[in-house]
Each structure stands twice: as C-alpha cells, then as structure tokens.
Scaffold this motif. Structure first.
Motif, PDB file in Angstrom:
ATOM      1  N   ALA A 109       0.829  -1.210   0.000  1.00 42.21           N
ATOM      2  CA  ALA A 109       0.000   0.000   0.000  1.00 42.21           C
ATOM      3  C   ALA A 109       0.862   1.258   0.000  1.00 42.21           C
ATOM      4  CB  ALA A 109      -0.924   0.003   1.211  1.00 42.21           C
ATOM      5  N   ALA A 110       2.100   1.131   0.508  1.00 39.30           N
ATOM      6  CA  ALA A 110       3.042   2.259   0.486  1.00 39.30           C
ATOM      7  C   ALA A 110       3.729   2.401  -0.871  1.00 39.30           C
ATOM      8  CB  ALA A 110       4.090   2.070   1.585  1.00 39.30           C
ATOM      9  N   GLY A 111       3.440   1.488  -1.792  1.00 40.94           N
ATOM     10  CA  GLY A 111       4.044   1.532  -3.118  1.00 40.94           C
ATOM     11  C   GLY A 111       5.433   0.947  -3.179  1.00 40.94           C
ATOM     12  N   MET A 112       5.784   0.128  -2.182  1.00 42.48           N
ATOM     13  CA  MET A 112       7.120  -0.457  -2.100  1.00 42.48           C
ATOM     14  C   MET A 112       7.145  -1.879  -2.649  1.00 42.48           C
ATOM     15  SD  MET A 112       8.208   1.082   1.638  1.00 42.48           S
ATOM     16  CE  MET A 112       8.311   2.869   1.845  1.00 42.48           C
ATOM     17  N   ARG A 113       8.339  -2.355  -2.913  1.00 41.40           N
ATOM     18  CA  ARG A 113       8.529  -3.714  -3.431  1.00 41.40           C
ATOM     19  C   ARG A 113       8.829  -4.640  -2.257  1.00 41.40           C
ATOM     20  NH1 ARG A 113      12.231  -3.420  -8.696  1.00 41.40           N
ATOM     21  NH2 ARG A 113      11.157  -5.415  -9.045  1.00 41.40           N
ATOM     22  N   VAL A 114       8.191  -5.790  -2.241  1.00 44.41           N
ATOM     23  CA  VAL A 114       8.235  -6.637  -1.047  1.00 44.41           C
ATOM     24  C   VAL A 114       8.825  -8.011  -1.347  1.00 44.41           C
ATOM     25  CG1 VAL A 114       6.943  -7.514   0.915  1.00 44.41           C
ATOM     26  CG2 VAL A 114       6.136  -5.457  -0.262  1.00 44.41           C
ATOM     27  N   ILE A 115       9.741  -8.415  -0.492  1.00 40.93           N
ATOM     28  CA  ILE A 115      10.284  -9.771  -0.491  1.00 40.93           C
ATOM     29  C   ILE A 115       9.745 -10.464   0.752  1.00 40.93           C
ATOM     30  CG2 ILE A 115      12.387 -11.170  -0.329  1.00 40.93           C
ATOM     31  CD1 ILE A 115      13.861  -8.751  -1.649  1.00 40.93           C
ATOM     32  N   GLY A 116       9.031 -11.561   0.572  1.00 41.85           N
ATOM     33  CA  GLY A 116       8.516 -12.318   1.706  1.00 41.85           C
ATOM     34  C   GLY A 116       9.620 -13.153   2.338  1.00 41.85           C
ATOM     35  N   PHE A 117       9.487 -13.404   3.647  1.00 43.46           N
ATOM     36  CA  PHE A 117      10.495 -14.188   4.366  1.00 43.46           C
ATOM     37  C   PHE A 117       9.796 -15.244   5.212  1.00 43.46           C
ATOM     38  CE2 PHE A 117      13.294 -15.014   8.029  1.00 43.46           C
ATOM     39  CZ  PHE A 117      14.441 -15.404   7.356  1.00 43.46           C
ATOM     40  N   THR A 118      10.245 -16.497   5.087  1.00 43.58           N
ATOM     41  CA  THR A 118       9.603 -17.600   5.815  1.00 43.58           C
ATOM     42  C   THR A 118      10.617 -18.418   6.614  1.00 43.58           C
ATOM     43  OG1 THR A 118       9.793 -19.100   3.908  1.00 43.58           O
ATOM     44  CG2 THR A 118       7.764 -17.791   4.078  1.00 43.58           C
ATOM     45  N   GLY A 119      11.682 -17.776   7.068  1.00 43.01           N
ATOM     46  CA  GLY A 119      12.743 -18.519   7.739  1.00 43.01           C
ATOM     47  C   GLY A 119      12.689 -18.539   9.249  1.00 43.01           C
ATOM     48  N   ALA A 120      11.600 -18.031   9.836  1.00 44.85           N
ATOM     49  CA  ALA A 120      11.503 -17.990  11.300  1.00 44.85           C
ATOM     50  C   ALA A 120      10.765 -19.219  11.836  1.00 44.85           C
ATOM     51  CB  ALA A 120      10.786 -16.719  11.743  1.00 44.85           C
ATOM     52  N   GLY A 121      10.764 -19.352  13.160  1.00 49.45           N
ATOM     53  CA  GLY A 121      10.180 -20.529  13.795  1.00 49.45           C
ATOM     54  C   GLY A 121       8.678 -20.621  13.682  1.00 49.45           C
ATOM     55  N   HIS A 122       8.008 -19.516  13.341  1.00 47.93           N
ATOM     56  CA  HIS A 122       6.546 -19.536  13.264  1.00 47.93           C
ATOM     57  C   HIS A 122       6.039 -19.826  11.854  1.00 47.93           C
ATOM     58  CE1 HIS A 122       7.422 -15.522  11.762  1.00 47.93           C
ATOM     59  NE2 HIS A 122       6.187 -15.455  11.295  1.00 47.93           N
ATOM     60  N   SER A 123       6.943 -20.109  10.915  1.00 49.15           N
ATOM     61  CA  SER A 123       6.500 -20.379   9.547  1.00 49.15           C
ATOM     62  C   SER A 123       5.612 -21.622   9.515  1.00 49.15           C
ATOM     63  CB  SER A 123       7.706 -20.578   8.627  1.00 49.15           C
ATOM     64  OG  SER A 123       7.298 -20.541   7.279  1.00 49.15           O
ATOM     65  N   TYR A 124       4.685 -21.665   8.562  1.00 48.66           N
ATOM     66  CA  TYR A 124       3.671 -22.719   8.538  1.00 48.66           C
ATOM     67  C   TYR A 124       3.402 -23.142   7.095  1.00 48.66           C
ATOM     68  CZ  TYR A 124       0.937 -18.531   7.418  1.00 48.66           C
ATOM     69  OH  TYR A 124       0.498 -17.366   6.854  1.00 48.66           O
ATOM     70  N   PRO A 125       2.799 -24.313   6.858  1.00 52.16           N
ATOM     71  CA  PRO A 125       2.481 -24.725   5.501  1.00 52.16           C
ATOM     72  C   PRO A 125       1.581 -23.677   4.827  1.00 52.16           C
ATOM     73  CG  PRO A 125       2.198 -26.554   7.021  1.00 52.16           C
ATOM     74  CD  PRO A 125       2.438 -25.342   7.863  1.00 52.16           C
ATOM     75  N   GLY A 126       1.960 -23.276   3.642  1.00 52.60           N
ATOM     76  CA  GLY A 126       1.176 -22.272   2.931  1.00 52.60           C
ATOM     77  C   GLY A 126       1.610 -20.847   3.209  1.00 52.60           C
ATOM     78  N   HIS A 127       2.624 -20.662   4.067  1.00 47.89           N
ATOM     79  CA  HIS A 127       3.099 -19.327   4.437  1.00 47.89           C
ATOM     80  C   HIS A 127       3.563 -18.542   3.203  1.00 47.89           C
ATOM     81  CE1 HIS A 127       5.839 -16.925   7.468  1.00 47.89           C
ATOM     82  NE2 HIS A 127       4.976 -16.152   6.837  1.00 47.89           N
ATOM     83  N   ALA A 128       4.418 -19.175   2.393  1.00 42.91           N
ATOM     84  CA  ALA A 128       4.948 -18.482   1.206  1.00 42.91           C
ATOM     85  C   ALA A 128       3.829 -18.089   0.253  1.00 42.91           C
ATOM     86  CB  ALA A 128       5.971 -19.373   0.501  1.00 42.91           C
ATOM     87  N   ASP A 129       2.868 -18.984   0.065  1.00 42.35           N
ATOM     88  CA  ASP A 129       1.738 -18.681  -0.825  1.00 42.35           C
ATOM     89  C   ASP A 129       0.930 -17.501  -0.301  1.00 42.35           C
ATOM     90  OD1 ASP A 129       2.419 -20.738  -2.517  1.00 42.35           O
ATOM     91  OD2 ASP A 129       1.021 -22.178  -1.629  1.00 42.35           O
ATOM     92  N   ALA A 130       0.729 -17.454   1.025  1.00 42.81           N
ATOM     93  CA  ALA A 130      -0.036 -16.352   1.627  1.00 42.81           C
ATOM     94  C   ALA A 130       0.668 -15.015   1.410  1.00 42.81           C
ATOM     95  CB  ALA A 130      -0.249 -16.608   3.117  1.00 42.81           C
ATOM     96  N   LEU A 131       2.002 -15.002   1.532  1.00 46.88           N
ATOM     97  CA  LEU A 131       2.752 -13.767   1.339  1.00 46.88           C
ATOM     98  C   LEU A 131       2.711 -13.333  -0.122  1.00 46.88           C
ATOM     99  CD1 LEU A 131       5.894 -14.424   3.591  1.00 46.88           C
ATOM    100  CD2 LEU A 131       3.791 -13.206   4.179  1.00 46.88           C
ATOM    101  N   GLU A 184       0.310 -14.042  -2.300  1.00 48.90           N
ATOM    102  CA  GLU A 184      -1.048 -13.570  -2.572  1.00 48.90           C
ATOM    103  C   GLU A 184      -1.271 -12.162  -2.030  1.00 48.90           C
ATOM    104  OE1 GLU A 184      -3.644 -16.551  -0.985  1.00 48.90           O
ATOM    105  OE2 GLU A 184      -2.860 -18.094  -2.328  1.00 48.90           O
ATOM    106  N   ALA A 185      -0.572 -11.813  -0.934  1.00 50.57           N
ATOM    107  CA  ALA A 185      -0.709 -10.478  -0.342  1.00 50.57           C
ATOM    108  C   ALA A 185       0.053  -9.420  -1.129  1.00 50.57           C
ATOM    109  CB  ALA A 185      -0.232 -10.496   1.101  1.00 50.57           C
ATOM    110  N   GLY A 186       0.977  -9.875  -2.015  1.00 47.78           N
ATOM    111  CA  GLY A 186       1.678  -8.899  -2.852  1.00 47.78           C
ATOM    112  C   GLY A 186       3.189  -8.994  -2.863  1.00 47.78           C
ATOM    113  N   ALA A 187       3.775  -9.966  -2.157  1.00 48.74           N
ATOM    114  CA  ALA A 187       5.231 -10.133  -2.227  1.00 48.74           C
ATOM    115  C   ALA A 187       5.632 -10.566  -3.635  1.00 48.74           C
ATOM    116  CB  ALA A 187       5.701 -11.161  -1.202  1.00 48.74           C
ATOM    117  N   GLU A 188       6.698  -9.957  -4.165  1.00 45.68           N
ATOM    118  CA  GLU A 188       7.138 -10.308  -5.523  1.00 45.68           C
ATOM    119  C   GLU A 188       7.795 -11.679  -5.554  1.00 45.68           C
ATOM    120  OE1 GLU A 188       9.154  -7.335  -7.940  1.00 45.68           O
ATOM    121  OE2 GLU A 188       8.543  -5.819  -6.483  1.00 45.68           O
ATOM    122  N   THR A 189       8.458 -12.016  -4.466  1.00 48.95           N
ATOM    123  CA  THR A 189       9.068 -13.328  -4.329  1.00 48.95           C
ATOM    124  C   THR A 189       9.201 -13.617  -2.841  1.00 48.95           C
ATOM    125  OG1 THR A 189      10.908 -14.740  -5.080  1.00 48.95           O
ATOM    126  CG2 THR A 189      11.481 -12.535  -4.308  1.00 48.95           C
TER     127      THR A 189
END
Length: 229
Positions: free
Chosen positions: A178-200, A202-207
């Motif tokens: 929404a700020a017009g920035m480019r987003v890289i999603g990150f799933t390397g923490a202990g709370h990551s879950y199945p489908g986490h990358a897909d959710a990020l 879908e929310a707008g992360a480029e990768t």
C-alpha cells in the motif's frame, strides 16, 4: 547495477525469532480470558498485528469483551520472555551486513522492545537511528496501514518505488504494498507454517525467500527488473 534507495526490514519474525515467543504468551492469556486459541492460529492469522488489534478482531468475532488490562499484561509477559529467550534468525547478521543500500527497521512493536531485541542479538548497530515503530510515528497507525513505511521513506529521503521491504506477515506485506514499495517475503523464522509463502505472495510479495543467504542475490535480480519497465 541499480541500487535501492532503502531496504526496510521488519523486526519480529524477520531479524529475530520472536513471533513464536509472543504468540505462545498471547494464546495462553486469551485462552485464560475465555477465548480458546492456539499459538499456531495467532501467527497464521494475526502475525504482524499489535496485540491490541488482535484483541479487537477477536472481540468482534466472538463477542467476548476482553479487559483492557490484558494488553499491559501481555506486554509485560512478552517483554520478560523475549529478554530471556529471543534469538537472532540464522544468517541475519551476514545478510544485513552485506546490504550496501541504506537500511531501516519498520515494526509494529514498541521502539523500546525493538531496540532491546536488536541489542541482545547484536544487530542494533546496523540500524541505530533508523528504527521506526508504527506506535511512535505521528499518525500512530500500525501495519497493515502503510504509514510506518512511508514515514521511514520520507525521513530517510527514499523513493517508495525504489524501496525494498522484507516481511514475514500478510499484514506487513499488505502495508508495504500500500506504500508503493517492493516486497520480499520471508519464511525462515520458527513460526513459519504450511502455505506461508503462498499467503505472502497472494498479499503482494514479488518473491519469497526462506534463507537469508538468498537476500542479496534476490535484491540484485529484482533491482534489474522494474514493474515500470
């Protein structure tokens, strides 16, 4: 090679493995207050929100009125647990040090908490003077509002379109986009879950990356390609 004006890191669940710590404390408090919820549900659905916003959403959903004192209790217990147990996410030191563009932190945590966590894991020197909490900016609007990202860009003289944000939560990705920035999603923490990358995504992360070793090559590759090109 094109350089970003600014690289913004979220703190919780990106630099430090704190989301899972906070979610366990918050789940226990909410369950004791009459709304049974697991830590997994908190970090899958509500990661990136303040505890106050999580409570408001659960009140609306369940019609269970929570006492306002629960917020202060959660802050106290989470702070105590984080001071004892917070850990850096593997590879964060090397990845942050290798970023040659200006760096900043944008978070929904209190500035005091961000600073004590980063100091504990020896990341604070990388971000001193460039830490922005949504709770402390003039509008007081936290993620998923874009305000904290835009405020950081303004203060640091960065063009939002040439700013990269690393985020682990859907709410954080939403705010950065929404700020017009480019987003890289990150799933390397202990709370990551199945489908986490897909959710990020879908929310707008480029990768999405899972390992910090991938960060700088990812920024370099994305910098070569622009949505405006």
């Amino acid at each position: 090679m094109p350089q970003p004006d600014l690289v913004i890191f979220d703190c919780d669940g990106v630099l430090v493995d704190s989301e899972i710590v906070a979610a366990r404390v918050e789940a226990e408090l909410l369950t004791s207050a009459g709304f049974e919820i697991s830590a997994e549900e908190i970090f899958e659905t509500y990661a990136g929100l303040t505890f106050k916003d999580i409570m408001l959403r659960l009140e609306e959903k369940s019609h269970i009125p929570f006492q306002a004192s629960l917020i202060d209790r959660a802050e106290e217990l989470v702070d105590r647990k984080l001071r004892a147990d917070v850990r850096v996410i593997d590879g964060a030191h090397e990845a942050v040090a290798a970023v040659t563009a200006p760096r900043a932190v944008c978070s929904n945590s209190r500035t005091e908490r961000i600073e004590f966590m980063l100091e504990k894991v020896r990341l604070l020197p990388f971000f001193a003077g460039r830490i922005f909490s949504g709770l402390d900016i003039p509008s007081k609007k936290t993620k998923p509002a874009p305000d904290v990202f835009l405020y950081a860009a303004e203060k640091l003289g960065a063009n939002p379109k040439n700013t990269f944000v690393i985020e682990d939560s859907v709410h954080g990705v939403t705010g950065a986009r929404a700020a017009g920035m480019r987003v890289i999603g990150f799933t390397g923490a202990g709370h990551s879950y199945p489908g986490h990358a897909d959710a990020l995504t879908e929310a707008g992360a480029e990768t999405v990356i899972r390992r910090w070793a991938e960060l700088n090559s990812t920024i370099a590759a994305l910098s070569e390609w622009s949505e405006d090109a």
